[in-house]
Design an enzyme around this catalytic site. Structure first.
Site, PDB file in Angstrom:
ATOM      1  N   GLU A   1       0.832  -1.530   0.063  1.00 58.54           N
ATOM      2  CA  GLU A   1       0.550   0.097  -0.029  1.00 58.54           C
ATOM      3  C   GLU A   1       0.557   1.169  -0.176  1.00 58.54           C
ATOM      4  O   GLU A   1       0.535   2.383  -0.749  1.00 58.54           O
ATOM      5  CB  GLU A   1      -0.891  -0.222   1.190  1.00 58.54           C
ATOM      6  CG  GLU A   1      -2.347  -1.413   1.248  1.00 58.54           C
ATOM      7  CD  GLU A   1      -1.674  -2.625   1.625  1.00 58.54           C
ATOM      8  OE1 GLU A   1      -0.263  -2.419   1.991  1.00 58.54           O
ATOM      9  OE2 GLU A   1      -2.903  -3.235   1.924  1.00 58.54           O
TER      10      GLU A   1
ATOM     11  N   LYS B   1     -17.859  -0.978   6.159  1.00 53.46           N
ATOM     12  CA  LYS B   1     -18.172  -1.588   5.118  1.00 53.46           C
ATOM     13  C   LYS B   1     -19.600  -1.946   4.544  1.00 53.46           C
ATOM     14  O   LYS B   1     -20.368  -2.255   3.601  1.00 53.46           O
ATOM     15  CB  LYS B   1     -17.691  -3.126   5.313  1.00 53.46           C
ATOM     16  CG  LYS B   1     -17.571  -3.839   4.332  1.00 53.46           C
ATOM     17  CD  LYS B   1     -16.883  -5.600   5.252  1.00 53.46           C
ATOM     18  CE  LYS B   1     -17.284  -6.364   3.619  1.00 53.46           C
ATOM     19  NZ  LYS B   1     -16.318  -7.613   3.643  1.00 53.46           N
TER      20      LYS B   1
ATOM     21  N   GLN C   1      -8.612  -6.764  11.584  1.00 54.43           N
ATOM     22  CA  GLN C   1      -8.188  -5.339  11.086  1.00 54.43           C
ATOM     23  C   GLN C   1      -9.140  -3.869  11.674  1.00 54.43           C
ATOM     24  O   GLN C   1      -9.379  -3.921   9.979  1.00 54.43           O
ATOM     25  CB  GLN C   1      -8.584  -5.831   9.345  1.00 54.43           C
ATOM     26  CG  GLN C   1      -7.158  -7.261   8.847  1.00 54.43           C
ATOM     27  CD  GLN C   1      -7.403  -7.291   7.595  1.00 54.43           C
ATOM     28  OE1 GLN C   1      -8.513  -7.327   6.447  1.00 54.43           O
ATOM     29  NE2 GLN C   1      -6.277  -8.208   6.728  1.00 54.43           N
TER      30      GLN C   1
ATOM     31  N   MET D   1      24.871   8.892   2.441  1.00 54.40           N
ATOM     32  CA  MET D   1      23.971  10.229   2.901  1.00 54.40           C
ATOM     33  C   MET D   1      24.739   9.789   4.906  1.00 54.40           C
ATOM     34  O   MET D   1      25.042  11.319   5.003  1.00 54.40           O
ATOM     35  CB  MET D   1      22.853  10.823   3.016  1.00 54.40           C
ATOM     36  CG  MET D   1      22.946  12.131   3.423  1.00 54.40           C
ATOM     37  SD  MET D   1      24.503  13.760   2.612  1.00 54.40           S
ATOM     38  CE  MET D   1      23.147  13.669   1.135  1.00 54.40           C
TER      39      MET D   1
END
Lengths: 565, 216
Positions: A55, A167, A118, A480
């Protein structure tokens, strides 16, 4: 639109996206967003969905898309881990003012707060890093909220918006009709231009003997490139850019004096401390640009052209603020300013550039050492692309080198993670950047560290066949951080050395043509071959292990303390 | 500009949306600034919500806070005020054993002298209500302490303005978001109503807090 349809919330989401002109979204399916994905299946002819491999990749790809196309990027994910994985990209978009609409699924509303499978409080988590967010629990809210989301994301100073949809709201049916949002009563995106402010700013500019323009991404976001160029050319004032302002004015323009800040050019940094009027256009005085704030341009009067009122006096006091979209303020300002003769002042820029060239630039671009330098790779890319590629960079040494030496002839050509400094940004962002500008060459220049943070997006490249050119500058170090360890921590290289895999084999595993370059004489032909190859291409360039990026202003130091070596 | 932290009252006019409190408090959290007190209620303007937040900060800090708060999409307008520009009144409720009311005569005198009210009496406890400045509510608390003060609750500070005429001139407000629909928001007529409300405390929310405290 006056059509009345009795449809599900999920279908409404898709129809809202279509109504906003969206034809491409990035995402990853999962339980709580499945109704929307089911509708995506039905609408796949009109709305193309790119399945990223994580994601985070979806948000970065949406960012890249937004940055090269100028449109709103859209990312979509499920609840819980899907939603939290979006956060890095959202935070990046927030600090770099990139318009995004992120849609997340959420557990059904009756389960909210029950620690359901979830479930995560994504509204709470995303609040500090979004311009606006909203949880939809009722399908009927979808058209209005989606319209508002796009309006807020793209208007004024753009930014990310997150819409969380339960949902049950995705399943519920309702009478759908869509109306574009044209205003929100508590939100004024663009301040009305105050002509007294413009006049005061023009007087200050006209009185200046040693003026300097510093510009940022506001010029690009406000589509003010032409207005900006007209202003610069009329006044003949030297101008320098922040990392996100890069490419708004072509590199070769005689008044383009280079990059500001920590690894910026010598002249604009030092002369910031000498100018009498500092004209800031669409930039926000980030600490990487200002160095030590209480020593920053204390001698100068500051003119600040800015769209966001919260930026005025935030870091640097603005003697002459001009609040408006910078296109409007520049267009109002240009007729009021007089052309300047600044020969002596310009000579200072040339003289300091010469010093920088001798100590730094020549070594970077024409190194005497056997190992390749990052700078010469960028030069090869400039040459092969005729300075007209979109350069997407990650974060670190390669980013600074690429921004310093890449050449551009048009705007929206530089895509990088500036404010947040997100390693892993470049590969997914390049996917979006190419899809946002399909007719242009898109080159992702990435370090070996950042590349491995989102390396899984090679799968997305393979699946979509998107023609991204990937150039890895491999020094087997987190360069770096290693540079800082060398300069400030007596070379104690704690966890910066990397044992790297066979990158070419990995790329080939994804059936992406790949090549590794270790010697100078192979470089130009390899880069040329990369550009000549249709579709994606992977090029690994092994560079000198312990090169440093200079000039450098150490953290907390003032710009006058800039070091050339 | 003062570099010493002093007490500022920030008042915010906003939409009444879920999550806005979180968004506003996050602005303080991000800057590591502690909130001394926070009140939310409906404002004197219909359909507009108000936050009153008290913080100890420097003036540059409070200016930036107000700018960031005003930047939020759901915020209509935000102001900041020094103590001189505001009136703090708070309502305190004191729960005392009922037996003391009859056994300790002083208590009745305290109530009378401090212009407090008895709001409820049960066989076990009675509740005294006092609205006033902090030093007044503190004084009553100290006076009642030796007499079995069970709990003191529902401290509810709120603020008003000293002078309706001085509203626009006295207030240092960061006006960055000229309003479209709320052009009349800060007309003196509305301000006067706010002042009256301050004196009489009929404000929304207070009764709810009192009820909750009864049951405690």
């Amino acid at each position: 639109m006056s059509e009345k349809l009795h449809i599900s919330g999920a279908e409404a989401v898709i129809r809202c996206l279509l109504a906003e002109g969206v034809d491409l979204i990035y995402g990853y399916p999962g339980g709580a967003i499945m109704p929307v994905y089911d509708e995506l299946y039905k609408f796949q002819d009109q709305l193309h969905h790119v399945l990223t491999r994580h994601e985070q990749g979806a948000t970065h790809a949406a960012q890249g898309y937004a940055r090269t196309s100028g449109k709103v990027g859209v990312a979509i994910a499920t609840s819980g881990p899907g939603a939290t994985n979006l956060i890095t990209g959202i935070a990046d978009a927030q600090i770099d003012s990139t318009p995004l609409v992120c849609i997340t699924g959420q557990v059904a509303s009756h389960l909210l707060g029950s620690d359901a499978f979830q479930e995560t409080d994504i509204i709470g988590i995303s609040t500090p890093v979004t311009k606006w967010n909203y949880q939809i629990t009722n399908a009927e809210e979808i058209p209005e909220i989606m319209a508002k989301a796009f309006y807020i994301a793209r208007s004024g100073r753009p930014g990310p918006v997150l819409i969380d949809i339960t949902k049950d709201a995705q399943f519920a049916k309702f009478d759908y009709s869509y109306k574009k949002c044209t205003g929100v009563r508590s939100y004024k995106p663009v301040p009305t231009l105050d002509h007294d402010q413009v006049k005061a700013a023009a007087e200050a500019i006209n009185g200046a003997k040693k003026p300097l323009i510093v510009w940022g991404q506001g010029v690009i976001l406000g589509q003010a490139e032409a207005a900006f160029k007209a202003f610069v050319e009329k006044t003949q004032i030297p101008a320098a850019w922040t990392i996100l302002g890069l490419s708004a004015l072509e590199t070769a323009h005689p008044l383009n004096k280079g990059m500001l800040g920590m690894h910026g050019n010598y002249a604009p940094n030092l002369l910031t401390q000498e100018c009498d009027v500092l004209i800031a256009v669409g930039m926000r005085f980030d600490d990487r640009v200002t160095g030590r704030l209480d020593a920053y341009a204390t001698q100068a009067k500051v003119v600040h052209l800015e769209i966001d009122p919260a930026e005025i006096n935030k870091n640097v006091y603005a003697d002459y603020p001009v609040l408006a979209d910078c296109k409007a303020s520049l267009e109002a300002l240009t007729p009021l300013v007089q052309p300047k003769k600044l020969d002596e002042w310009m000579a200072r820029f040339d003289e300091l550039y010469k010093q920088e060239y001798e100590v730094v630039i020549e070594k970077d671009l024409r190194p005497q050492k056997e190992g390749l330098s990052m700078g010469e790779v960028i030069v090869a890319i400039n040459k092969a692309s005729k300075s007209d590629a979109v350069i997407v960079t990650d974060v670190g040494q390669h980013q600074m080198v690429a921004c310093r030496y890449a050449e551009f002839v048009r705007s929206k050509s530089n895509v990088t993670s500036g404010g947040l400094g997100t390693m892993g940004f470049a590969l997914p962002a390049a996917i979006g950047a190419k899809m946002g500008a399909p007719d242009r060459h898109v080159v992702a220049v990435i370090g070996d560290g950042g590349y491995q943070m989102t390396i899984q997006e090679l799968g997305t490249i393979f699946q979509t066949k998107v023609g991204v050119k990937i150039v890895i500058l491999n020094n087997d170090f987190l360069g770096m951080v290693r540079q800082w360890q060398q300069l400030f921590f007596e070379k104690r290289y704690a966890s910066t050395e990397m044992t790297n895999p066979d990158f070419v084999a990995i790329a080939k595993g994804y059936y992406i043509p790949a090549k590794k370059v270790t010697a100078r004489e192979e470089l130009e032909s390899a880069v040329a071959e990369m550009f000549a190859t249709d579709g994606p291409y992977f090029l690994e360039v092994v560079v000198e292990k312990e090169n440093n990026v200079f000039p450098m202003i150490p953290t907390g130091a003032s710009l006058t303390e800039i070091r050339l070596s | 500009m003062s570099q010493e932290p002093i007490r500022y009252t920030i008042s915010i006019y906003s939409e009444n949306n879920v999550g806005l409190l979180n968004r506003i408090s996050a602005i303080f959290l991000k800057r590591h600034i502690n909130i001394e007190s926070l009140t939310t209620s409906l404002s004197e303007i219909p359909d507009v919500f108000r936050f009153v937040i008290v913080v100890m900060v420097t003036e540059p800090q409070v200016q930036k806070l107000v700018q960031q708060i005003e930047k939020q999409v759901d915020v209509i307008k935000a102001f900041y005020h020094t103590d001189e520009e505001t009136i703090f009144l708070e309502t305190a409720l004191y729960k005392v054993k009922t037996s003391f009311l009859f056994e300790e005569r002083q208590i009745q005198n305290f109530i009378k002298e401090s212009h407090a009210n008895i709001v409820t009496v049960s066989p076990e406890f009675f509740v005294i209500e006092k609205t006033g400045f902090r030093h007044e509510t503190d004084a009553l608390r100290e006076a009642l302490q030796p007499f079995g003060l069970a709990t003191i609750c529902a401290l509810w500070p709120y603020f008003g303005l000293k002078s309706p005429h001085g509203y626009l001139t006295n207030l240092k407000f960061v006006q960055r978001k000229p309003n479209l629909d709320y052009g009349k928001l800060f007309q003196p007529t509305i301000v006067k109503r706010a002042i009256t409300a301050t004196g009489q405390v009929p404000l929304y929310g207070r009764r709810r807090i009192c009820r909750r405290s009864y049951s405690s």
